[in-house]
Design a protein around this motif. Sequence first.
Motif, PDB file in Angstrom:
ATOM      1  N   GLY A 144       0.808  -1.202   0.000  1.00  0.00           N
ATOM      2  CA  GLY A 144       0.000   0.000   0.000  1.00  0.00           C
ATOM      3  C   GLY A 144       0.842   1.254   0.000  1.00  0.00           C
ATOM      4  N   ARG A 145       0.156   2.408   0.065  1.00  0.00           N
ATOM      5  CA  ARG A 145       0.800   3.715   0.064  1.00  0.00           C
ATOM      6  C   ARG A 145       0.498   4.448   1.356  1.00  0.00           C
ATOM      7  NH1 ARG A 145      -1.791   3.703  -4.827  1.00  0.00           N
ATOM      8  NH2 ARG A 145      -3.288   5.259  -4.044  1.00  0.00           N
ATOM      9  N   ILE A 146       1.405   5.353   1.712  1.00  0.00           N
ATOM     10  CA  ILE A 146       1.277   6.199   2.891  1.00  0.00           C
ATOM     11  C   ILE A 146       1.535   7.632   2.448  1.00  0.00           C
ATOM     12  CG2 ILE A 146       2.117   6.639   5.242  1.00  0.00           C
ATOM     13  CD1 ILE A 146       3.216   3.792   5.263  1.00  0.00           C
ATOM     14  N   PRO A 147       0.776   8.622   2.958  1.00  0.00           N
ATOM     15  CA  PRO A 147       1.018  10.009   2.554  1.00  0.00           C
ATOM     16  C   PRO A 147       2.468  10.424   2.757  1.00  0.00           C
ATOM     17  CG  PRO A 147      -1.020   9.859   3.803  1.00  0.00           C
ATOM     18  CD  PRO A 147      -0.373   8.517   3.887  1.00  0.00           C
TER      19      PRO A 147
ATOM     20  N   GLY B  43       4.650  10.218   0.058  1.00  0.00           N
ATOM     21  CA  GLY B  43       5.466   9.543  -0.943  1.00  0.00           C
ATOM     22  C   GLY B  43       5.987   8.187  -0.509  1.00  0.00           C
ATOM     23  N   PHE B  44       5.459   7.622   0.584  1.00  0.00           N
ATOM     24  CA  PHE B  44       5.939   6.338   1.083  1.00  0.00           C
ATOM     25  C   PHE B  44       5.021   5.196   0.620  1.00  0.00           C
ATOM     26  CE2 PHE B  44       7.672   9.426   4.033  1.00  0.00           C
ATOM     27  CZ  PHE B  44       8.993   8.991   4.162  1.00  0.00           C
ATOM     28  N   SER B  45       5.608   4.005   0.509  1.00  0.00           N
ATOM     29  CA  SER B  45       4.862   2.788   0.197  1.00  0.00           C
ATOM     30  C   SER B  45       5.481   1.633   0.970  1.00  0.00           C
ATOM     31  CB  SER B  45       4.884   2.493  -1.310  1.00  0.00           C
ATOM     32  OG  SER B  45       6.218   2.297  -1.778  1.00  0.00           O
ATOM     33  N   TYR B  46       4.747   0.518   1.058  1.00  0.00           N
ATOM     34  CA  TYR B  46       5.247  -0.641   1.783  1.00  0.00           C
ATOM     35  C   TYR B  46       4.798  -1.924   1.074  1.00  0.00           C
ATOM     36  CZ  TYR B  46       0.468  -0.792   3.553  1.00  0.00           C
ATOM     37  OH  TYR B  46      -0.902  -0.845   3.639  1.00  0.00           O
TER      38      TYR B  46
ATOM     39  N   PHE C 216       9.595  -4.571   2.859  1.00  0.00           N
ATOM     40  CA  PHE C 216      10.337  -3.314   2.833  1.00  0.00           C
ATOM     41  C   PHE C 216       9.383  -2.131   2.822  1.00  0.00           C
ATOM     42  CE2 PHE C 216       9.709  -4.582  -1.594  1.00  0.00           C
ATOM     43  CZ  PHE C 216       9.240  -3.413  -2.181  1.00  0.00           C
ATOM     44  N   ILE C 217       9.946  -0.964   3.154  1.00  0.00           N
ATOM     45  CA  ILE C 217       9.252   0.309   3.021  1.00  0.00           C
ATOM     46  C   ILE C 217      10.060   1.162   2.064  1.00  0.00           C
ATOM     47  CG2 ILE C 217      10.412   1.295   5.045  1.00  0.00           C
ATOM     48  CD1 ILE C 217       7.829   2.923   5.534  1.00  0.00           C
ATOM     49  N   ALA C 218       9.376   1.916   1.209  1.00  0.00           N
ATOM     50  CA  ALA C 218      10.058   2.680   0.162  1.00  0.00           C
ATOM     51  C   ALA C 218       9.575   4.119   0.153  1.00  0.00           C
ATOM     52  CB  ALA C 218       9.820   2.034  -1.202  1.00  0.00           C
TER      53      ALA C 218
END
Length: 482
Positions: free
Chosen positions: A162-165, A167-170, A187-189
């Motif tokens: 998924g995405r996180i506000p 610009g992050f994703s996991y 991982f988290i990106a």
Amino acid sequence: MMLHRSLAAGVGLAALATSAFAQSAPSAEEISALRAQVQALSARLEQLEAQARSQGQVQGQVQGQVQGQVQASAAPVAAGTSAATTPTATPAPTQVAARTAPAPSSVDWATGLPEWRSPDGGFSFKPRIRVTADLSTTLGSDFANRDLTTTELRGLRLGGQGRIPGGFSYWIEGDIADNSVSVANAFIAYNRKLGGRDLEVSAGQRLNDRGVEGGTAEDQLPFLERSLMVSTLGPERGAYGVGLTSKLTGSQWHASLSVTGDAISDGTTNDTVTVMGRTHWSVLKSETGFLHLGGWGFVEDLTPATTLASRNLVVASRGNDNLRLSSGTYANPKGASGFGLEFGGVHRAFWAMAEGGKRVVRTAGRDFDQDAFSLSTGFFLTGETPPLSTRTGTWSRPKVANPLGVDGYGAVEVVGRYDTADFTDSLTGGKGETWLLGVNWYPTNNTRVSAHWSAWSVDNRTGVFAGDDKGDTATVRVQTAF
């Protein structure tokens, strides 16, 4: 917005002109009051436009409301009434509530499983599921214990991404295979634009970016197993490592660099450290295809006290543990390095790829070479475009033109591959090769049924099945993946 402001100003001036004609000598207070009213209406217009953009209202509704207010305000002035005393129209409470009520969160089923998104799109979550079952049989070996017929749950993978506000994703996945549980991608990106390109920096464990086959998830490969070339030339830690990875991706190319330790472990020994990089370029791209060029390399620092365990590479089918190629052992290792080259392309429904390279293991005594390469090809009988990405240089799932149903029967692909690996620079290392022919049927984008046949030869120098041997292996796979 400028158009609407001009409209409000025009209506106000028209009202002013009307007042002027109706009253040959309007007072200074009336003119000043009317100007103040027009300015207030312009501010009200800006507020309504902002609300309309956030709630998707039609601009015409805003214009109508503003024009009505302007006309209502101008009428008393034309009749000789002071504009300062004109009441301002107020939207009904139900209209305000309709404009300010938050939109419900959305659920997208486009990929076959639900993807939840928050109303503003900042958060998202999508589950990931893969189920793979194999039936395999081996015939013709000189060793009776190698002629096995086996069934295997090749993999049961569960996870989510998924995405996180900000610009992050996991991404996290667990895999159940061979009666054991392991962690795959975890991982988290952080993602952002850099010079018009997509930059991704991730921390955690993820699949190596090492060649076309080596960098592709197993469920998206045209073949049931990765080639001997991929297994031979990889670093000692395997296909996964925990660390930092960066990728810069353009429309027809990408480059990556990673610094990792071992895959997730129990923490009882020192980790090896691996620095790996890869790049590819999709040249001569047109409506009918493109040419793929690429290369990769890595350097790994091995712990001095470690004796490298013999690699037992999968030959034809993972379901037959007695059919393996042994690399031999290497005492007192100092480090290792490897490189590979990629050349191939896509033309309409046809594709072809050549990959090969070398790994060098450095020990206290001497250096040992490990060589491998593969040639592979495929053709979609139903006309689909081979799903080799021009952006990442890896495979994805094919987009089935006519899924199984009333008017369709899915996509059909014929594939072939030759691969070989040579560890004979070491006295205990073996060599082997396979010729493969297979058919893949994709009823839908997320389902697959495959039948592959391999003619193999293996010459191990150590172990229970030492000596030159050859035979045939047939494997049938049923898979669903989301």
